[in-house]
Structure formats: C-alpha cells, structure tokens
Design a protein around this motif. Structure first.
Motif, PDB file in Angstrom:
ATOM      1  N   SER A   1       0.727  -1.219   0.171  1.00 23.23           N
ATOM      2  CA  SER A   1      -0.079   0.091   0.028  1.00 23.23           C
ATOM      3  C   SER A   1       0.987   1.156   0.039  1.00 23.23           C
ATOM      4  O   SER A   1       0.451   2.114  -0.424  1.00 23.23           O
ATOM      5  CB  SER A   1      -0.804   0.058   1.282  1.00 23.23           C
TER       6      SER A   1
ATOM      7  N   GLU B   1      -1.826   2.847  -1.962  1.00 27.18           N
ATOM      8  CA  GLU B   1      -3.403   2.604  -1.473  1.00 27.18           C
ATOM      9  C   GLU B   1      -3.613   3.095  -0.120  1.00 27.18           C
ATOM     10  O   GLU B   1      -2.681   3.194   0.696  1.00 27.18           O
ATOM     11  CB  GLU B   1      -3.347   1.069  -1.351  1.00 27.18           C
ATOM     12  N   GLN B   2      -4.876   3.787  -0.020  1.00 29.25           N
ATOM     13  CA  GLN B   2      -5.099   4.365   1.198  1.00 29.25           C
ATOM     14  C   GLN B   2      -5.342   3.353   2.358  1.00 29.25           C
ATOM     15  O   GLN B   2      -4.819   3.528   3.631  1.00 29.25           O
ATOM     16  CB  GLN B   2      -6.617   4.910   0.948  1.00 29.25           C
ATOM     17  N   THR B   3      -5.902   1.919   2.146  1.00 25.71           N
ATOM     18  CA  THR B   3      -6.222   1.121   3.270  1.00 25.71           C
ATOM     19  C   THR B   3      -5.724  -0.114   2.951  1.00 25.71           C
ATOM     20  O   THR B   3      -5.743  -0.924   1.855  1.00 25.71           O
ATOM     21  CB  THR B   3      -7.690   0.849   3.405  1.00 25.71           C
TER      22      THR B   3
END
Length: 456
Positions: free
Chosen positions: A315, A320-322
C-alpha cells in the motif's frame, strides 16, 4: 482503607492464607459464571479443569508443555485469583500481614507500636514474582544470602537481620513462578525443598525459621524435562499436581489465538488467518518437521504479522489508502519464517518445498470450506475464453478488480466472505482464483517480477 492494625481489626478484616484466598476467589468466580482465565484459549475442556482442581486442593503445580502452548500466560493469569488489595505492615521487607509478622524487625515493631502499627495496602499485581531458571541462578537469588553491606554497618554475622532475602521469601503471601524449571541446576533445586514442604527457608546455617505462605508454580518443556535437564525426584514429589498443556485442538481456537496475540499493521481477512492456522496445524502433523521441537503458536502469530506487513508495504509503494492482505502475500511467510522450524535430518534441502506444499494444501482446504456451494463455472469459463487476471505485489486492489471478468459468482464470493471494501473484495477474489488453480480448473504463472497471472 485502614492505616493502622487497630483500625484493621475494627473493620472486621479476615486474614486468609494465599492458597485459601485463591480457593475462595476461584469458587466465587465459578459460582457466578465468570471466566477466571481471561485470555487463556483452547484449554476449557482439558487443561483448565485440572488447574482448577489443583488450586482448590491447595497444591503447588508444574505445567508441562511444548514451546508456545501458553504456559506462561496461564501462570500469569493466576494473579487474577488473588484479592485485589491486601494489607501489609508498612516498610516490611517481606510484605507480612499485620496479624502475622514473621521477621525479627516486624516482630520488634509490633511489640513497640501495638495497635498503632502502620499498615499499607498492596495490589495483587505486586504479589506475583516470576523467575526464568537460568544455569547461573544461585541459592541467594531464590532464597537469600548474607548481605555484606549490613555486616559492614556493624551487625554481627549471627544477626538474622544481616540476611538479604531472595525471590521466594520476598514473595511471601503471593505466587512464585519459575519458568523452565529443569534448566535450574540440581543443587539449586534442593534449596526449594524446604520451601515446598516445611514452608520455611535456611540461609547459610542461620537458625531462622520463616513460615512462608507462597504458592509455587513452575513450567517446563517435556523434552527438557527428560533430556537436557531434569527436575530432581524429591522436588517432583513435592509438587501436588503435574499438568500437561497442548496446542489448540480446534481450528477456531487456533485462529482466536492469532487474533488475540498478533499485532497486525494491516487488515488481514478472516480467510487468510484461517489459512495460516491450517498451515500451522499441518506443520504439526508433518513427518518432515521435528515434532519433538514442536511448532509454536508464535509461528502462526508471526506469519499473520508478516502477511500484514507485506500488505502495508504494497500500500505504501502503490499509494493505496487502506492496506488489506491478499493471497499473494502468503508467499512471504515461507521465506521469512523457515528458520522458526526444526526439520528432520532427512529433509535437508527440501525445507522450502515442504512449506510451499503445506501452504498450498492449507489454502485449498480453506477455499473449499469457505466457498462450498458457490458455482464458479462462469468464472472458469470467462478465463478459458481468454480473460486472464493479473495480481502481484505491484498490482493494487482496484487494478485487480478492474481486471476481473464480470460474473455474478464473484458477488456471491464477496457476500460469503463479508467483503465490502475494494481491498477485501480483491482478497476474496484472489481466494476464489487460487482455489480454482489448486483444484486444477485454471492455470497460474508467476514471473520474476512477483506478478501472478491466472489464465486458461
């Protein structure tokens, strides 16, 4: 809370020995339906009833079990069976009860101050002492020795107040736990004989009797118990109970241990935890792994943390955020954790092969267990028609989802695995694809860049 022994008597305080105290609190918890063992998992029907019977009988006990079976956690949970607060003579070196002083200094203060003797209150967390039995442990560490500083102050060697007390007497009215007891030298184990039977101590020939009130518990590895070290026969005879622990018998308990103990830096879906739990259990059954060494619960815990770290790294690299772990992250476990296992001598050079085989087996069984009843034929048909799916360390969840064929079966997979976010849906899709590959319904190719392609 009362601050003098006179006020304590006026409050109708009742003194109990430590074993009576534990017995009373254990019975109270059982009668009220409360769990006396928070955080101890998988022992409800096997180990804990034995422990409860030993405590109700007032027995000292030794816990035998392989590494990573929760022996230390079980011993530390005994603290919860002590009274939350207990009175002690203020300034007492051994934490004596105001009604029953045992050291010369406390006896003298009681004679001088009478009902005005000051008292303080000690929390139960301060009444548990733990010692790792190392070969360099001395009698002085456990029982006590002459304190040269006190002698230098002008006291005679025959004065009992020149003694510096060890761990066991300082745990008076509490619990003493000795981890890995067989590692304690045999001549040092002898010093515990009087503590366990006569409940007193001897220090360098002093005529000193201290009626100690302690619960002595110990842990040992069965392999060490018989080979590397041993508990001397007179000491074994003094333990009222010998209790064997075990690894979790049920898969759900194995998963629960990981959930409770692992420090996960990313979301790890339940089906991945189940794969790791099955993987650990298969390792414990494998003839390629040295079962005398055992496969600790720490293996599955570390595996879950490694998989979470792989997701977090992906991530961070891809933005990626989560971070959510996926099947593609399971491969990191083999390389990182191989050193935590002991293999049989005939398996030299095949360690990675054995681990990869058992991990595939765990993944296949988990996919069957979680996706049974879902018809994935449409997904297989789409892939056979040329709709290859690409995943890997450099593929985000959104990219993976965008490359999936538009089939209704994947929506059923999401519902079955409670997948709501993009990361969870990507993880669910990978489980379905890997399950199909392991069932030999589709093919899979991996390149040197860490990319995996599911195709016809």
């Amino acid at each position: 809370m009362p601050t003098t022994v006179g006020a304590l008597r006026a409050s109708n305080h009742v003194q109990r020995g430590v074993k009576d105290e534990i017995r009373h609190n254990l019975l109270t918890a059982l009668r009220e339906g409360r769990d006396p063992w928070p955080g101890v998992l998988g022992f409800d029907e096997t180990v804990l009833p034995q422990v409860e019977r030993a405590l109700l009988a007032g027995h000292d006990m030794v816990i035998l079990g392989e590494r990573g079976q929760g022996k230390t956690r079980l011993l530390r949970s005994l603290v919860g069976l002590l009274d939350e607060w207990t009175p002690v003579i203020a300034g007492s070196e051994l934490g004596e009860h105001p009604y029953e002083p045992i050291t010369p200094a406390s006896l003298r203060r009681v004679a001088e101050l009478g009902e005005d003797l000051p008292i303080t209150w000690r929390h139960r967390s301060e009444r548990y002492a733990e010692k790792l039995a190392t070969p360099d442990t001395s009698v002085g560490d456990l029982v006590g020795d002459v304190d040269p500083v006190k002698v230098a102050e002008g006291r005679s060697l025959g004065d009992p107040e020149t003694i510096h007390y060890g761990l066991v007497p300082r745990s008076h009215r509490g619990i003493v736990a000795i981890n890995e007891l067989p590692d304690l030298a045999e001549r040092i184990q002898v010093s515990l004989l009087n503590v366990m039977e006569e409940r007193d101590i001897q220090v360098r020939g002093y005529i000193l009797r201290l009626p100690l009130d302690v619960l002595l518990v110990a842990s040992a590895n069965p392999e060490d118990y018989t080979n590397r070290g041993r508990i001397i026969t007179p000491l074994k005879d003094r333990f009222g109970a010998e209790i064997r622990t075990h690894y979790p018998l049920e898969l759900d308990d194995e998963v629960a241990v990981v959930v409770q103990e692992a420090d996960l830096v990313a979301t790890v879906p339940d089906h991945l935890l189940e794969i790791l739990a099955r993987f650990t259990r298969y390792l414990r059954e494998s003839t390629s792994v040295d079962q005398r060494s055992g496969v600790s619960a720490r293996f599955s815990i570390a595996a879950a943390e490694t998989v979470a770290a792989a997701a977090l790294r992906r991530s961070a690299v891809l933005g990626e955020q989560t971070p959510v772990a996926r099947v593609v992250d399971l491969g990191t476990v083999v390389d990182v954790l191989r050193g935590k296992l002991e293999f049989e001598s005939g398996e030299e050079g095949r360690e990675t092969e054995v681990l990869e085989h058992l991990l595939r087996r765990a993944t296949a069984d988990t996919a069957r267990a979680n996706l049974a009843g879902i018809d994935l034929g449409a997904l297989v048909g789409a892939i056979d028609s040329g709709a290859a799916v690409v995943t890997g360390d450099d593929v985000t969840a959104a990219q993976l989802l965008a490359g999936l064929p538009p089939v209704d079966a994947l929506k059923e997979v999401d519902e079955r695995l409670d997948a709501d976010t993009d990361g969870e849906r990507a993880a669910a899709a990978e489980l379905a694809l890997e399950g199909l590959y392991l069932a030999r319904r589709i093919a899979k190719d991996a390149d040197n860049r860490g990319r995996t392609v599911y195709q016809a």
